[in-house]
Design a protein around this motif. Structure first.
Motif, PDB file in Angstrom:
ATOM      1  N   PRO A   1       0.815  -1.218   0.000  1.00 46.04           N
ATOM      2  CA  PRO A   1       0.000   0.000   0.000  1.00 46.04           C
ATOM      3  C   PRO A   1       0.848   1.267   0.000  1.00 46.04           C
ATOM      4  CG  PRO A   1      -0.893  -1.594   1.554  1.00 46.04           C
ATOM      5  CD  PRO A   1       0.436  -2.140   1.090  1.00 46.04           C
ATOM      6  N   ALA A   2       2.017   1.214   0.666  1.00 43.15           N
ATOM      7  CA  ALA A   2       2.893   2.387   0.701  1.00 43.15           C
ATOM      8  C   ALA A   2       3.410   2.730  -0.694  1.00 43.15           C
ATOM      9  CB  ALA A   2       4.070   2.135   1.651  1.00 43.15           C
ATOM     10  N   ILE A   3       3.781   1.712  -1.460  1.00 44.10           N
ATOM     11  CA  ILE A   3       4.291   1.946  -2.816  1.00 44.10           C
ATOM     12  C   ILE A   3       3.158   2.367  -3.741  1.00 44.10           C
ATOM     13  CG2 ILE A   3       5.304   0.809  -4.834  1.00 44.10           C
ATOM     14  CD1 ILE A   3       7.056  -0.762  -2.914  1.00 44.10           C
ATOM     15  N   ILE A   4       1.978   1.781  -3.543  1.00 37.81           N
ATOM     16  CA  ILE A   4       0.811   2.183  -4.329  1.00 37.81           C
ATOM     17  C   ILE A   4       0.523   3.661  -4.104  1.00 37.81           C
ATOM     18  CG2 ILE A   4      -1.670   1.892  -4.588  1.00 37.81           C
ATOM     19  CD1 ILE A   4      -0.277  -0.424  -5.752  1.00 37.81           C
ATOM     20  N   THR A   5       0.631   4.105  -2.850  1.00 39.31           N
ATOM     21  CA  THR A   5       0.396   5.515  -2.533  1.00 39.31           C
ATOM     22  C   THR A   5       1.438   6.398  -3.201  1.00 39.31           C
ATOM     23  OG1 THR A   5      -0.542   4.890  -0.399  1.00 39.31           O
ATOM     24  CG2 THR A   5       0.131   7.179  -0.664  1.00 39.31           C
ATOM     25  N   ALA A   6       2.700   5.981  -3.123  1.00 38.19           N
ATOM     26  CA  ALA A   6       3.763   6.750  -3.777  1.00 38.19           C
ATOM     27  C   ALA A   6       3.527   6.826  -5.284  1.00 38.19           C
ATOM     28  CB  ALA A   6       5.117   6.106  -3.491  1.00 38.19           C
ATOM     29  N   ARG A   7       3.013   5.748  -5.852  1.00 34.87           N
ATOM     30  CA  ARG A   7       2.718   5.734  -7.286  1.00 34.87           C
ATOM     31  C   ARG A   7       1.657   6.772  -7.627  1.00 34.87           C
ATOM     32  NH1 ARG A   7       0.628   0.143  -9.414  1.00 34.87           N
ATOM     33  NH2 ARG A   7       2.668  -0.463  -8.587  1.00 34.87           N
ATOM     34  N   LYS A   8       0.640   6.887  -6.769  1.00 34.24           N
ATOM     35  CA  LYS A   8      -0.408   7.870  -7.038  1.00 34.24           C
ATOM     36  C   LYS A   8       0.123   9.288  -6.868  1.00 34.24           C
ATOM     37  CE  LYS A   8      -5.238   8.910  -6.326  1.00 34.24           C
ATOM     38  NZ  LYS A   8      -6.549   8.434  -5.842  1.00 34.24           N
ATOM     39  N   ILE A   9       1.010   9.478  -5.895  1.00 31.49           N
ATOM     40  CA  ILE A   9       1.596  10.798  -5.672  1.00 31.49           C
ATOM     41  C   ILE A   9       2.395  11.238  -6.892  1.00 31.49           C
ATOM     42  CG2 ILE A   9       3.318  12.052  -4.311  1.00 31.49           C
ATOM     43  CD1 ILE A   9       0.639  11.626  -2.928  1.00 31.49           C
ATOM     44  N   ALA A  10       2.958  10.278  -7.640  1.00 33.37           N
ATOM     45  CA  ALA A  10       3.766  10.614  -8.814  1.00 33.37           C
ATOM     46  C   ALA A  10       2.998  11.485  -9.797  1.00 33.37           C
ATOM     47  CB  ALA A  10       4.233   9.334  -9.514  1.00 33.37           C
ATOM     48  N   HIS A  11       1.679  11.356  -9.830  1.00 31.03           N
ATOM     49  CA  HIS A  11       0.872  12.155 -10.752  1.00 31.03           C
ATOM     50  C   HIS A  11       0.834  13.627 -10.354  1.00 31.03           C
ATOM     51  CE1 HIS A  11      -0.908   8.892 -13.155  1.00 31.03           C
ATOM     52  NE2 HIS A  11      -0.798   8.180 -12.052  1.00 31.03           N
ATOM     53  N   PHE A  12       1.123  13.944  -9.089  1.00 30.62           N
ATOM     54  CA  PHE A  12       0.977  15.312  -8.616  1.00 30.62           C
ATOM     55  C   PHE A  12       2.295  16.075  -8.560  1.00 30.62           C
ATOM     56  CE2 PHE A  12      -2.399  12.737  -6.749  1.00 30.62           C
ATOM     57  CZ  PHE A  12      -3.494  13.385  -7.300  1.00 30.62           C
ATOM     58  N   VAL A  13       3.360  15.450  -9.003  1.00 33.86           N
ATOM     59  CA  VAL A  13       4.658  16.131  -9.011  1.00 33.86           C
ATOM     60  C   VAL A  13       5.223  16.174 -10.432  1.00 33.86           C
ATOM     61  CG1 VAL A  13       5.199  15.632  -6.616  1.00 33.86           C
ATOM     62  CG2 VAL A  13       5.841  13.983  -8.361  1.00 33.86           C
ATOM     63  N   LEU A  14       4.321  16.192 -11.406  1.00 33.08           N
ATOM     64  CA  LEU A  14       4.749  16.196 -12.795  1.00 33.08           C
ATOM     65  C   LEU A  14       5.267  17.573 -13.196  1.00 33.08           C
ATOM     66  CD1 LEU A  14       1.730  14.256 -14.320  1.00 33.08           C
ATOM     67  CD2 LEU A  14       3.969  13.352 -13.687  1.00 33.08           C
ATOM     68  N   SER A  15       6.236  17.589 -14.080  1.00 27.34           N
ATOM     69  CA  SER A  15       6.776  18.844 -14.609  1.00 27.34           C
ATOM     70  C   SER A  15       7.373  18.568 -15.975  1.00 27.34           C
ATOM     71  CB  SER A  15       7.844  19.414 -13.661  1.00 27.34           C
ATOM     72  OG  SER A  15       8.903  18.489 -13.492  1.00 27.34           O
ATOM     73  N   GLY A  16       7.855  19.620 -16.634  1.00 28.68           N
ATOM     74  CA  GLY A  16       8.529  19.445 -17.909  1.00 28.68           C
ATOM     75  C   GLY A  16       7.651  18.901 -19.002  1.00 28.68           C
ATOM     76  N   GLY A  17       6.345  19.271 -19.014  1.00 28.28           N
ATOM     77  CA  GLY A  17       5.457  18.804 -20.062  1.00 28.28           C
ATOM     78  C   GLY A  17       4.842  17.452 -19.798  1.00 28.28           C
ATOM     79  N   ALA A  18       5.107  16.862 -18.645  1.00 29.81           N
ATOM     80  CA  ALA A  18       4.538  15.564 -18.318  1.00 29.81           C
ATOM     81  C   ALA A  18       3.061  15.707 -17.963  1.00 29.81           C
ATOM     82  CB  ALA A  18       5.290  14.933 -17.155  1.00 29.81           C
ATOM     83  N   ILE A  19       2.238  14.770 -18.450  1.00 29.65           N
ATOM     84  CA  ILE A  19       0.814  14.820 -18.140  1.00 29.65           C
ATOM     85  C   ILE A  19       0.337  13.578 -17.400  1.00 29.65           C
ATOM     86  CG2 ILE A  19       0.295  16.348 -20.075  1.00 29.65           C
ATOM     87  CD1 ILE A  19      -0.834  13.853 -21.533  1.00 29.65           C
ATOM     88  N   ALA A  20       1.159  12.549 -17.335  1.00 31.99           N
ATOM     89  CA  ALA A  20       0.794  11.335 -16.598  1.00 31.99           C
ATOM     90  C   ALA A  20       2.066  10.598 -16.219  1.00 31.99           C
ATOM     91  CB  ALA A  20      -0.117  10.435 -17.431  1.00 31.99           C
ATOM     92  N   ALA A  21       1.999   9.868 -15.114  1.00 31.00           N
ATOM     93  CA  ALA A  21       3.180   9.118 -14.665  1.00 31.00           C
ATOM     94  C   ALA A  21       2.755   7.978 -13.766  1.00 31.00           C
ATOM     95  CB  ALA A  21       4.144  10.043 -13.913  1.00 31.00           C
ATOM     96  N   THR A  22       3.568   6.951 -13.725  1.00 35.21           N
ATOM     97  CA  THR A  22       3.326   5.835 -12.817  1.00 35.21           C
ATOM     98  C   THR A  22       4.656   5.213 -12.438  1.00 35.21           C
ATOM     99  OG1 THR A  22       2.087   3.780 -12.489  1.00 35.21           O
ATOM    100  CG2 THR A  22       3.054   4.122 -14.668  1.00 35.21           C
ATOM    101  N   LEU A  23       4.742   4.721 -11.212  1.00 34.60           N
ATOM    102  CA  LEU A  23       5.972   4.096 -10.730  1.00 34.60           C
ATOM    103  C   LEU A  23       5.981   2.609 -11.047  1.00 34.60           C
ATOM    104  CD1 LEU A  23       6.366   5.767  -7.228  1.00 34.60           C
ATOM    105  CD2 LEU A  23       7.664   6.261  -9.293  1.00 34.60           C
ATOM    106  N   LEU A  24       7.177   2.090 -11.328  1.00 36.69           N
ATOM    107  CA  LEU A  24       7.366   0.679 -11.644  1.00 36.69           C
ATOM    108  C   LEU A  24       8.485   0.112 -10.770  1.00 36.69           C
ATOM    109  CD1 LEU A  24       7.507   1.124 -15.539  1.00 36.69           C
ATOM    110  CD2 LEU A  24       5.483   0.484 -14.223  1.00 36.69           C
ATOM    111  N   GLU A  25       8.562  -1.209 -10.724  1.00 39.39           N
ATOM    112  CA  GLU A  25       9.666  -1.890 -10.024  1.00 39.39           C
ATOM    113  C   GLU A  25       9.860  -1.344  -8.611  1.00 39.39           C
ATOM    114  OE1 GLU A  25      12.403  -4.863  -9.575  1.00 39.39           O
ATOM    115  OE2 GLU A  25      10.891  -4.609 -11.132  1.00 39.39           O
ATOM    116  N   SER A  26       8.768  -1.390  -7.831  1.00 36.44           N
ATOM    117  CA  SER A  26       8.794  -0.946  -6.426  1.00 36.44           C
ATOM    118  C   SER A  26       9.314   0.475  -6.278  1.00 36.44           C
ATOM    119  CB  SER A  26       9.637  -1.912  -5.575  1.00 36.44           C
ATOM    120  OG  SER A  26       9.095  -3.207  -5.616  1.00 36.44           O
ATOM    121  N   GLY A  27       9.020   1.321  -7.262  1.00 40.98           N
ATOM    122  CA  GLY A  27       9.388   2.724  -7.166  1.00 40.98           C
ATOM    123  C   GLY A  27      10.764   3.069  -7.688  1.00 40.98           C
ATOM    124  N   GLN A  28      11.476   2.122  -8.290  1.00 41.75           N
ATOM    125  CA  GLN A  28      12.800   2.422  -8.825  1.00 41.75           C
ATOM    126  C   GLN A  28      12.754   2.989 -10.245  1.00 41.75           C
ATOM    127  OE1 GLN A  28      15.953  -0.630  -7.878  1.00 41.75           O
ATOM    128  NE2 GLN A  28      14.176  -1.832  -7.263  1.00 41.75           N
TER     129      GLN A  28
END
Length: 454
Positions: A356-383
């Motif tokens: 659940p902690a990594i799932i939460t971090a994955r969702k947070i990735a969407h709110f720290v986008l920059s440089g023209g990014a519009i979507a993001a997701t974490l893979l490989e336990s956040g690496q």
């Protein structure tokens, strides 16, 4: 970005570790001296000892200049108060970890008179821009895996046109071959390779080893065909055993039962099993020991399609999954509350270990986008992070072929989408303004990748 994290427990620590690698300025507020000491030892961040629900502490954290405030303590009410105060002090965006779903809706207070207008109070009225429920997100991921043909979660970008999924080589003829020697059934890009606890750059001359995990980027309609190269297709689960009357366990049970899956939930505790039986009208609730082979055999575990362990005890979850696997269950999934236990679960051949902690971090990735990014997701336990960029008209890569772009070797361009047409592999695609470009990158070079699209 300047980001304040209220709560330095497992969830807060994992989010902070991800954000620091991506070169964000991070401050963590935590009222446990032991947790603060651990954070200072492990991460190069600023920490503040204190209760983040106190305005003075938030002022010390300079929330008035924060681009994002994340309230991820263990108490819903505390997180709501933190977001309210932070918003009032000037924070741009706030997100709260909320476990009780009743807090996430709106309510209408009584009117002063029968003729008075009734005011609707929504979460944003309380200063909360985004709700994050780790248990709900974890349950959704488990349900997605159980309803698919393969045991790994699939990530979707470009409005679902492009998918990213990892497949593990297990006793396959691919072992000993180089990447350039592989003949894939459909067009795809190998964006990264995970070998044990190491991430490898997917070079053409890289020799594959048993248990390597390949991250493939492919069109949505092609991913299932590609998966057949690695393992036989598994039918979606129709019979599932769930261990634990936890919030995750109950949500998974309800979701499966609503789709006519036969569900049996095992809960060792008498009181919890009774509560589960009242709530789960379409599932069978059993009180028993999930490590007792005779009990599991008697209840039908050997013929089940999947066994899902959701208790708050990681060791108990892993042991129970091992017993179920030994009895012959097709798929085993376990919830891991301490992400450091994930390699252990994977080492003993549990099919899926999710945190659940990594799932939460994955969702947070969407709110720290920059440089023209519009979507993001974490893979490989956040690496790793998969990011969808929209090319800026002023970007230096305009009119270049993908093969000519000087991108860090730790990053791979997996797909280009032009006018809703997916180009995979994208090497010969010429980049135009407005194109959507899917990149899979190690976190430490993501900042350099972002510069290409600005």
């Amino acid at each position: 970005m300047y980001i304040v994290i209220a709560g330095g427990g497992t969830v807060g620590y994992n989010i902070a570790s991800m954000l620091v690698v991506e070169d964000h300025e991070v401050v963590v507020v935590e009222q446990s001296e032991k947790a603060v000491e651990y954070l200072n030892q492990q991460l190069d961040i600023k920490t503040i000892f204190g209760n983040a629900a106190i305005p003075r502490i938030l002022r010390d954290a300079e929330v008035q200049r924060a681009d994002l405030v994340l309230a991820v303590t263990d108490r819903d009410e505390t997180n709501m108060v933190i977001c309210f105060i932070a918003k009032e002090m000037g924070a741009a965006t706030t997100a709260a970890r909320i476990r009780n779903s009743e807090y996430t809706g709106y309510f209408i207070p009584p009117a002063k008179s029968t003729l008075s207008a009734r005011r609707i109070i929504r979460p944003k009225s309380l200063g909360i821009d985004v709700f994050i429920n780790p248990e709900v997100e974890m349950a959704r991921e488990i349900l997605g895996i159980l309803s698919s043909f393969y045991s790994t979660p699939v990530e979707q970008l470009a409005n679902g046109l492009v998918q990213i999924r990892s497949f593990t080589i297990e006793g396959s003829p691919m072992v000993g071959k180089t990447l350039s020697e592989l003949n894939f059934a459909k067009p795809c890009v190998v964006a990264a390779i995970a070998r044990k606890e190491e991430l490898l750059v997917p070079r053409p001359d890289l020799v594959l080893e048993n248990e390597d995990a390949l991250y493939l980027v492919a069109e949505r309609d092609n991913m299932d065909y590609l998966g057949r190269m690695f393992s036989a297709i598994q039918r979606p689960a129709r019979s599932v055993f769930i261990l634990g009357g936890t919030q995750i366990g109950m949500l998974v049970a309800e979701g499966l039962a609503d789709h006519d899956v036969v569900v049996k939930l095992i809960e060792p505790d008498e009181e919890k099993s009774q509560k589960a039986a009242v709530r789960l009208e379409k599932a069978v609730v059993l009180k028993g020991d999930p490590t007792d082979r005779d009990f599991l055999t008697e209840q039908g575990v050997p013929s089940a399609d999947a066994f899902v362990a959701t208790t708050e005890n990681d060791e108990f979850n892993i042991l129970s999954c091992l017993v179920a696997k030994n009895l012959g269950v097709d798929r085993s999934l376990t919830v891991i509350n301490k992400p450091s236990y994930i390699p252990l679960a994977e080492a003993v051949d549990i099919d899926v270990a999710g945190s659940p902690a990594i799932i939460t971090a994955r969702k947070i990735a969407h709110f720290v986008l920059s440089g023209g990014a519009i979507a993001a997701t974490l893979l490989e336990s956040g690496q790793l992070e998969a990011v969808e960029f929209v090319v800026n008209p002023q970007a230096g890569i305009i009119n270049q072929k993908v093969s000519q772009i000087e991108i860090p070797k730790e990053a791979t361009i997996g797909a280009v989408v032009q006018n809703n047409q997916v180009i995979i592999p994208p090497d010969e695609a010429v980049i135009h303004a407005g194109d959507h470009v899917i990149v899979v990158s190690q976190l430490n070079v993501l900042h350099d990748v972002e510069k290409l699209f600005k």
